[in-house]
Design a protein around this motif. Sequence first.
Motif, short mmCIF file in Angstrom:
data_model
loop_
_atom_site.label_atom_id
_atom_site.label_comp_id
_atom_site.label_asym_id
_atom_site.label_seq_id
_atom_site.Cartn_x
_atom_site.Cartn_y
_atom_site.Cartn_z
N ALA A 40 0.83 -1.11 -0.04
CA ALA A 40 -0.08 -0.02 -0.12
C ALA A 40 0.87 1.25 -0.10
O ALA A 40 0.61 2.27 -0.49
CB ALA A 40 -1.17 -0.02 1.06
N GLN A 41 1.95 1.17 0.62
CA GLN A 41 3.08 2.16 0.62
C GLN A 41 3.36 2.78 -0.77
O GLN A 41 3.54 3.91 -1.09
CB GLN A 41 4.15 1.79 1.43
N GLN A 43 1.85 2.00 -3.72
CA GLN A 43 0.64 2.17 -4.34
C GLN A 43 0.34 3.52 -4.08
O GLN A 43 -0.07 4.22 -5.20
CB GLN A 43 -0.53 1.23 -4.27
N SER A 44 0.54 4.22 -2.83
CA SER A 44 0.11 5.52 -2.75
C SER A 44 1.06 6.49 -3.31
O SER A 44 1.07 7.66 -3.45
CB SER A 44 0.33 5.88 -1.15
N ARG A 45 2.41 5.95 -3.70
CA ARG A 45 3.32 6.87 -4.41
C ARG A 45 3.32 6.74 -5.83
O ARG A 45 3.92 7.68 -6.45
CB ARG A 45 4.83 6.43 -3.91
N CYS A 77 1.20 -0.50 -10.99
CA CYS A 77 2.30 0.37 -10.94
C CYS A 77 3.61 0.15 -11.61
O CYS A 77 4.44 0.90 -11.97
CB CYS A 77 2.54 0.55 -9.32
#
Length: 231
Positions: A40-41, A43-45, A77
Amino acid sequence: MSTISQIAIVEQHGLTRRGLESLLASSPLLRMVSTTAEPAQLQSRCEPGERLDVIVYGAPAASARSLTETVGALAACGRVLIIADFAGWQLVTDALRAGAFGCVSRQADEDELMRAVETVAQGGLHVAPGLATRLHTELRHPASTARPALARREMEALRLLASGLTHSQIGRRMNLTEATVSTYIKRIRNKLNVGNKADLTRKAIELGLLESTERTGPLSGGGVLGFSPAA
């Protein structure tokens, strides 16, 4: 002129993550853009419209559904290269269908990992030598039902039994009494619904618990299943 590939690492274990980062950063053809503990870290970037050349994902022991869902999300991503144990329920075919470009065992050496990263960075597909035979088996015998829930020690006992060891030898390897090993094997037979050693060996192969070298010797030419993109 060689292209610099953009790469990210997703690995929950700190020591392993730092080891991967050190290894991959040593290549002048790779540029590390992100190192995170959780998918998730990363994906948020992810920026819309931008894709990483390689996402090295250290997959933890979790459910098969969780693995495919995470790979599918990370695939948005960039190209995902999975590092996992691929024991029992973890299917190579499931990982590839979910969008992975490569699968490497956690037992792979540094050279094997770098070859996998290079292939995936170029848009190719890489399956490590020890997983190529398993992939072939999965393609020939697709799973129609859920995998039996064998515990880690049960899978180890099954692997050793299928490799030809006696109950006594398995006990010495696993630091168990022969009676405990017999209990393990009885429980495994019940879970897999099989009655003899030949069927247990076949199940061990289907579950990917036997490496190709244990059954037939090394795969010719190193056994790497690698498909590079067309020139």
